[in-house]
Design an enzyme around this catalytic site. Sequence first.
Site, PDB file in Angstrom:
ATOM      1  N   PHE A 109      20.710  29.858  15.065  1.00 22.54           N
ATOM      2  CA  PHE A 109      19.973  30.968  14.459  1.00 22.54           C
ATOM      3  C   PHE A 109      18.532  30.523  14.187  1.00 22.54           C
ATOM      4  O   PHE A 109      17.942  30.863  13.169  1.00 22.54           O
ATOM      5  CB  PHE A 109      20.661  31.407  13.158  1.00 22.54           C
ATOM      6  CG  PHE A 109      22.114  31.773  13.349  1.00 22.54           C
ATOM      7  CD1 PHE A 109      22.466  32.981  13.939  1.00 22.54           C
ATOM      8  CD2 PHE A 109      23.123  30.906  12.968  1.00 22.54           C
ATOM      9  CE1 PHE A 109      23.802  33.314  14.137  1.00 22.54           C
ATOM     10  CE2 PHE A 109      24.464  31.229  13.162  1.00 22.54           C
ATOM     11  CZ  PHE A 109      24.801  32.433  13.743  1.00 22.54           C
ATOM     12  N   LYS A 158      26.929  35.671  16.800  1.00 24.09           N
ATOM     13  CA  LYS A 158      25.584  35.496  17.356  1.00 24.09           C
ATOM     14  C   LYS A 158      25.023  36.844  17.849  1.00 24.09           C
ATOM     15  O   LYS A 158      23.905  37.225  17.510  1.00 24.09           O
ATOM     16  CB  LYS A 158      25.649  34.475  18.496  1.00 24.09           C
ATOM     17  CG  LYS A 158      24.400  34.359  19.322  1.00 24.09           C
ATOM     18  CD  LYS A 158      23.314  33.618  18.593  1.00 24.09           C
ATOM     19  CE  LYS A 158      22.036  33.651  19.396  1.00 24.09           C
ATOM     20  NZ  LYS A 158      20.974  32.878  18.830  1.00 24.09           N
ATOM     21  N   GLY A 163       9.615  40.927  20.115  1.00 20.71           N
ATOM     22  CA  GLY A 163       9.568  40.302  21.436  1.00 20.71           C
ATOM     23  C   GLY A 163      10.262  38.960  21.341  1.00 20.71           C
ATOM     24  O   GLY A 163      11.087  38.744  20.466  1.00 20.71           O
ATOM     25  N   CYS A 204      14.687  35.775  22.508  1.00 24.03           N
ATOM     26  CA  CYS A 204      16.055  36.066  22.067  1.00 24.03           C
ATOM     27  C   CYS A 204      16.348  37.534  21.800  1.00 24.03           C
ATOM     28  O   CYS A 204      17.215  38.109  22.453  1.00 24.03           O
ATOM     29  CB  CYS A 204      16.377  35.242  20.837  1.00 24.03           C
ATOM     30  SG  CYS A 204      16.474  33.502  21.218  1.00 24.03           S
ATOM     31  N   ARG A 256       7.202  34.985  26.076  1.00 28.70           N
ATOM     32  CA  ARG A 256       8.327  35.753  26.634  1.00 28.70           C
ATOM     33  C   ARG A 256       8.529  37.068  25.879  1.00 28.70           C
ATOM     34  O   ARG A 256       8.632  37.086  24.669  1.00 28.70           O
ATOM     35  CB  ARG A 256       9.605  34.898  26.612  1.00 28.70           C
ATOM     36  CG  ARG A 256       9.586  33.839  27.700  1.00 28.70           C
ATOM     37  CD  ARG A 256      10.752  32.909  27.601  1.00 28.70           C
ATOM     38  NE  ARG A 256      10.646  32.020  26.445  1.00 28.70           N
ATOM     39  CZ  ARG A 256      11.562  31.124  26.097  1.00 28.70           C
ATOM     40  NH1 ARG A 256      12.661  31.010  26.827  1.00 28.70           N
ATOM     41  NH2 ARG A 256      11.404  30.355  25.058  1.00 28.70           N
TER      42      ARG A 256
HETATM   43  C1  UDX Z   1      15.215  35.207  16.676  1.00 27.90           C
HETATM   44  C2  UDX Z   1      16.196  35.145  15.503  1.00 27.90           C
HETATM   45  O1  UDX Z   1      15.492  35.359  14.288  1.00 27.90           O
HETATM   46  C3  UDX Z   1      16.918  33.803  15.492  1.00 27.90           C
HETATM   47  O2  UDX Z   1      17.880  33.787  14.465  1.00 27.90           O
HETATM   48  C4  UDX Z   1      17.592  33.615  16.842  1.00 27.90           C
HETATM   49  O3  UDX Z   1      18.311  32.445  16.919  1.00 27.90           O
HETATM   50  C5  UDX Z   1      16.553  33.673  17.925  1.00 27.90           C
HETATM   51  O4  UDX Z   1      15.891  34.922  17.868  1.00 27.90           O
HETATM   52  P1  UDX Z   1      12.754  34.355  17.187  1.00 27.90           P
HETATM   53  O5  UDX Z   1      12.896  34.977  18.531  1.00 27.90           O
HETATM   54  O6  UDX Z   1      12.172  32.996  17.115  1.00 27.90           O
HETATM   55  O7  UDX Z   1      14.173  34.273  16.443  1.00 27.90           O
HETATM   56  O8  UDX Z   1      11.813  35.300  16.340  1.00 27.90           O
HETATM   57  P2  UDX Z   1      11.900  36.163  15.006  1.00 27.90           P
HETATM   58  O9  UDX Z   1      11.194  35.484  13.922  1.00 27.90           O
HETATM   59  O10 UDX Z   1      13.277  36.587  14.756  1.00 27.90           O
HETATM   60  O11 UDX Z   1      11.012  37.420  15.453  1.00 27.90           O
HETATM   61  C6  UDX Z   1      11.385  38.196  16.598  1.00 27.90           C
HETATM   62  C7  UDX Z   1      10.398  39.284  16.846  1.00 27.90           C
HETATM   63  O12 UDX Z   1      10.521  40.297  15.860  1.00 27.90           O
HETATM   64  C8  UDX Z   1       8.930  38.882  16.832  1.00 27.90           C
HETATM   65  O13 UDX Z   1       8.271  39.523  17.901  1.00 27.90           O
HETATM   66  C9  UDX Z   1       8.420  39.372  15.499  1.00 27.90           C
HETATM   67  O14 UDX Z   1       7.041  39.675  15.532  1.00 27.90           O
HETATM   68  C10 UDX Z   1       9.260  40.632  15.321  1.00 27.90           C
HETATM   69  N1  UDX Z   1       9.449  41.023  13.922  1.00 27.90           N
HETATM   70  C11 UDX Z   1      10.163  40.225  13.072  1.00 27.90           C
HETATM   71  C12 UDX Z   1       8.945  42.232  13.460  1.00 27.90           C
HETATM   72  O15 UDX Z   1       8.301  42.978  14.214  1.00 27.90           O
HETATM   73  N2  UDX Z   1       9.171  42.588  12.162  1.00 27.90           N
HETATM   74  C13 UDX Z   1       9.872  41.819  11.310  1.00 27.90           C
HETATM   75  O16 UDX Z   1      10.049  42.243  10.144  1.00 27.90           O
HETATM   76  C14 UDX Z   1      10.386  40.593  11.774  1.00 27.90           C
END
Ligand code: UDX
Length: 447
Positions: free
Chosen positions: A168, A220, A273, A276, A343
């Site tokens: 995570f 997951k 984006g 994941c 990505r």
């Molecule tokens: C995510 C999950 O959080 C993590 O638990 C998993 O294992 C992998 O995928 P990550 O892809 O690193 O992690 O990014 P995350 O911090 O979750 O943000 C994902 C996207 O959502 C980003 O583009 C972020 O800008 C966007 N986001 C996040 C929002 O637009 N608003 C929010 O409130 C939170």
Amino acid sequence: MAKLPKKRKIKEKRKGKKVSIIGSGHVGLVTGACLAELGNRVICVDNNVEKIATLNRGEMPIYELGLEELVKRNVRARRLFFTTSIKEGVDNSEIIFIAVNTPPKPDGGADLCYVEAVSREVAKTMESYKIIVEKSTVPVETGKWISRTVKLNNKKNINFDIVSNPEFLREGSAVYDFMHPDRIVLGVQSKKAEKIMRELYQPLNAPIIVTDIESAEIIKHASNSFLAMKISYINSIANICEKVGADINKVAHAIGCDRRIGSDFLYAGVGFGGACLPKDLQAFVGITQKLGYDFDLLKVVEKINHEQREFLVNKVRDAVWNIKDKTIGILGLAFKPNTDDMRNAPSIEIIQMLQREEAKIKAYDPVAIPAARGILKEVTYCKDSYDTANGCDALVILTEWEEFKRLDLKKIKKLMRAPIIIDGRNIFEPEKMKRLGFIYRSIGRST
Ligand code: UDX
């Protein structure tokens, strides 16, 4: 690979495990470095010769906060090693993590060829009991397939267990997340594997949730799609706020105070984006379809996420009138701050939409420009935010990097051809921007 210490010479305060991580990408490398930091002897394996050479030179193939220091410290302590040989990893480990990438196929499903190839190779190589841990993001039932593949190729009939241990980790804070997990999920099929995995994670002193393998796999999918759903939900609320003159930040704060909802992942913006959330969501929709369940809810989550990019381009159009021949400056290219990962970055879709309308694009990101160059063509990449703003008809903020929050806005205004800022991440206060003389548009807030 640097020479491994001889068995009798390994002296740890706490008896560390012997671990290998196959696949030294983001998840694999962070997992390997952190497990080494916890006192285990870790071998990171990757078939990319250049990547392993880079790591053996002490350089990082990826940007991740705190990782370089961790890798260097554990290499020096002779707890962390890099090799291209799966056999070397398997021979010297009891626990083998599979952390190879599972890229999306054209139909949206995850390509599991690398997972299968590694499982086969591990099975052919193993000489003693192994725990094979599924760490890559994989569809539910992959554990069964790994188990089947290992059995088919396990000619010496060596005892083994499969464990599903989903990660995570958020990019940009992956090291912190590994060291401070909310929970550790272990999908197991034997008490022996559970005991060994519990010992491995014991130094983290975190809640451990033990399930069957399928439940761990679903956890997951369900976690990531729930997070995606939260973001699309708040983006929908933001669009309604705009229509009635409400303020999404205040709305999100108030609903987040309800502990049943929680305040995280309620930031409205240009949508999610990264490697994941978009991929996992699409894969989960595909998997459930195959299982005979139409997950309409998640399909709408995807649709809303895509529309959020279109809404931002509409805001640019509303502010500059004709996009054609306008110079648009983009601040932020990475899918989120503290990473150079491009990505599924919202910037890709948004810049391409603007280019289709013949805008001239200038762009800056503190770290993602080298990664962006390979994806976004005909963009003038700039040395900083001021260089980007110079001569622009509008500035568009797509990633909430800290340095953007501290910009000298008076200087920015002087440099721009027209004082127009479209803020896709709500980093400024509308009132302040108005006072400074900007035409300022953000997400879910009246201007
Ligand atoms: C995510 C999950 O959080 C993590 O638990 C998993 O294992 C992998 O995928 P990550 O892809 O690193 O992690 O990014 P995350 O911090 O979750 O943000 C994902 C996207 O959502 C980003 O583009 C972020 O800008 C966007 N986001 C996040 C929002 O637009 N608003 C929010 O409130 C939170």
